[in-house]
Design a protein around this motif. Structure first.
Motif, short mmCIF file in Angstrom:
data_model
loop_
_atom_site.label_atom_id
_atom_site.label_comp_id
_atom_site.label_asym_id
_atom_site.label_seq_id
_atom_site.Cartn_x
_atom_site.Cartn_y
_atom_site.Cartn_z
N UNK A 208 0.73 -1.41 0.62
CA UNK A 208 -0.25 0.20 1.05
C UNK A 208 0.46 1.10 -0.49
N UNK A 209 1.85 1.38 0.20
CA UNK A 209 2.87 2.00 1.01
C UNK A 209 3.21 2.41 -0.11
N UNK A 210 3.96 1.87 -0.88
CA UNK A 210 4.38 1.71 -2.73
C UNK A 210 3.34 2.02 -3.79
N UNK A 211 2.30 1.80 -3.12
CA UNK A 211 1.60 2.07 -4.03
C UNK A 211 1.25 3.89 -4.31
N UNK A 212 1.18 4.51 -3.59
CA UNK A 212 0.74 5.49 -2.74
C UNK A 212 1.86 6.61 -3.51
N UNK A 213 3.07 6.05 -3.54
CA UNK A 213 4.55 6.48 -4.12
C UNK A 213 4.38 5.98 -5.73
N UNK A 214 3.37 5.31 -6.39
CA UNK A 214 3.17 5.12 -6.98
C UNK A 214 2.60 6.11 -8.41
N UNK A 215 1.62 6.61 -7.32
CA UNK A 215 0.33 7.60 -7.82
C UNK A 215 1.59 8.81 -8.03
N UNK A 216 1.85 9.18 -6.69
CA UNK A 216 2.23 10.44 -7.29
C UNK A 216 3.54 10.69 -7.51
N UNK A 217 4.15 9.65 -7.97
CA UNK A 217 5.79 9.30 -8.69
C UNK A 217 4.66 9.30 -10.56
N UNK A 222 11.88 6.00 -10.77
CA UNK A 222 12.08 5.39 -10.39
C UNK A 222 11.53 4.84 -9.19
N UNK A 223 11.47 3.53 -8.46
CA UNK A 223 10.43 3.78 -7.29
C UNK A 223 11.56 2.73 -6.74
N UNK A 246 4.51 -4.28 -8.62
CA UNK A 246 4.87 -2.69 -8.95
C UNK A 246 6.46 -2.16 -9.69
N UNK A 247 6.49 -3.28 -10.44
CA UNK A 247 7.79 -2.57 -11.13
C UNK A 247 8.95 -1.48 -10.67
N UNK A 248 9.46 -2.55 -9.47
CA UNK A 248 10.53 -1.40 -8.94
C UNK A 248 11.55 -1.58 -9.71
#
Length: 397
Positions: A208-217, A222-223, A246-248
């Motif tokens: 969930x944390x990384x999904x939130x970052x991806x939404x903003x990025x 890159x993440x 999430x394709x980090x």
């Protein structure tokens, strides 16, 4: 040219102590380095540096490799750890002297530059603001990070600033509020670090944390996330598998077992980055031979830039890119940047963006960052000295 004086200086960096080594020569040339001082001045890195000082006085500081290897050979009974960190600090200050004596930047000592614009990623993005909320909100006046939406807003800020990527640490929403869990020390609330058995809720929280970052990025930046020693092999595998959609850019993890790390990498499509806690070519070699990582994390401030360049050459022979571990802002970032400029197999450089503003004033020539790139100068040595008056104005905590 001879070494005549060795001093350590320290200052308050906001929520941590910043430590610097100053080596003075009989010709008036001064070499500087910044180093991580784990422990206090009596028993930490500073204490070890002071112990080496007697051996250094009277030596020619331009013989960087000879001095570095001599000091390492004197610590075979206790290689790595504080000894290695202390030698790295000495090595980096000597490189500054060597560059200044020749009138060239440090990167020129290694045949560089391959590049002078260094791509950066914003490290500890959001996670440090959560962990040290009082400092960032009350001392620096930055907006609070309370929700997943706040993380998305911070990610958008990173993109607007031009950063190519961001890296964070586990920040989990619990009882309506975010909390950071230090991957090097404990797993999750109420659990001992020795347990390291991830519950499904913890894994879901990271997703969930990384999904939130991806939404903003957005889709292009890159993440990454850094779990350090947060898990054993099973836990790392489960988390890597959960993060595949999430394709980090990479999942950063630490293990002292090359076979275990190689096994994790072989079972997931999530790229694996690691090795920041290793010292010297001998420790890195089995991880390279086992193709245990996609990206080799090498710390030029833990190893010294001369030693780090040798490790990077070994990585290059195994078709591996290198991204430096760079946990310190200021002069240490310049040291890392010269390392990045000196090697052909550079990927991207870690950079702490939201630090105490006075840290920049420690440098006589502040770091220039434009659109997510650190711009290196052609000034001799690291391109900057340390302003001792500013250090004195911010005494170490």
């Amino acid at each position: 040219m001879k070494i005549v004086k060795i001093e350590d200086l320290h200052a308050n960096g906001g929520y941590s102590r910043h430590s610097f080594l100053k080596i003075t020569t009989d010709e008036g040339i001064v070499g500087w380095s910044q180093y991580p001082d784990h422990g206090d001045a009596r028993a930490g890195v500073t204490g070890v540096i002071r112990g080496f000082a007697e051996r250094l006085t009277g030596l020619d500081p331009r013989e960087v490799g000879r001095i570095s290897m001599t000091l390492h050979s004197s610590t075979f009974h206790a290689m790595g750890g504080l000894n290695h960190l202390a030698i790295a600090a000495i090595e980096n200050a000597l490189l500054d002297i060597q560059g200044k004596a020749l009138g060239v930047p440090v990167y020129a000592l290694f045949g560089g530059p391959f590049r002078r614009d260094i791509d950066l990623y914003w490290t500890h993005c959001g996670s440090f603001r959560v962990a040290r909320a009082d400092f960032y909100e009350k001392e620096l006046g930055l907006p609070p990070i309370r929700t997943l939406d706040d993380l998305s807003c911070l990610a958008r800020e990173a993109v607007e600033l031009g950063f190519k990527a961001v890296k964070t640490n586990p920040v989990i929403l619990e009882r309506g509020r975010l909390s950071m869990f230090n991957g090097g020390w404990r797993l999750e609330p109420g659990k001992l670090f020795t347990d390291r058995n991830p519950e499904r809720a913890f894994i879901n929280g990271i997703v969930e944390q990384l999904e939130a970052f991806r939404a903003g990025l957005g889709p292009d930046a890159g993440l990454m996330i850094d779990l350090a020693f947060n898990q054993r092999t099973e836990g790392f595998r489960r988390i890597a598998k959960a993060l595949e959609p999430l394709d980090l850019t990479w999942l950063e993890i630490e293990s002292k077992d090359p076979q275990s790390l190689a096994f994790i990498r072989s079972t997931t499509s999530t790229p694996i980055a690691s090795l920041e806690t290793l010292y010297g070519q001998r420790e890195f070699l089995p991880f390279f031979q086992n193709y245990a990582v996609d990206v080799a994390i090498i710390d030029a401030n833990y190893n010294g830039v001369w030693q780090a360049a040798r490790i990077a050459a070994l990585a290059d022979a195994h078709e591996l890119n290198v991204a430096p571990h760079n946990p310190l802002p200021g002069l240490a970032s310049l040291q890392s940047a010269h390392f990045c400029a000196s090697i052909p197999n550079f990927r991207i450089m870690e950079y702490r963006w939201d630090e105490a503003p006075w840290v920049a004033d420690f440098l006589t020539h502040p770091i220039i960052v434009e659109k997510g790139r650190l711009i290196l100068s052609d000034r001799p040595g690291w391109g900057s000295d340390i302003d001792e008056a500013v250090l004195a104005a911010h005494p170490a905590i």
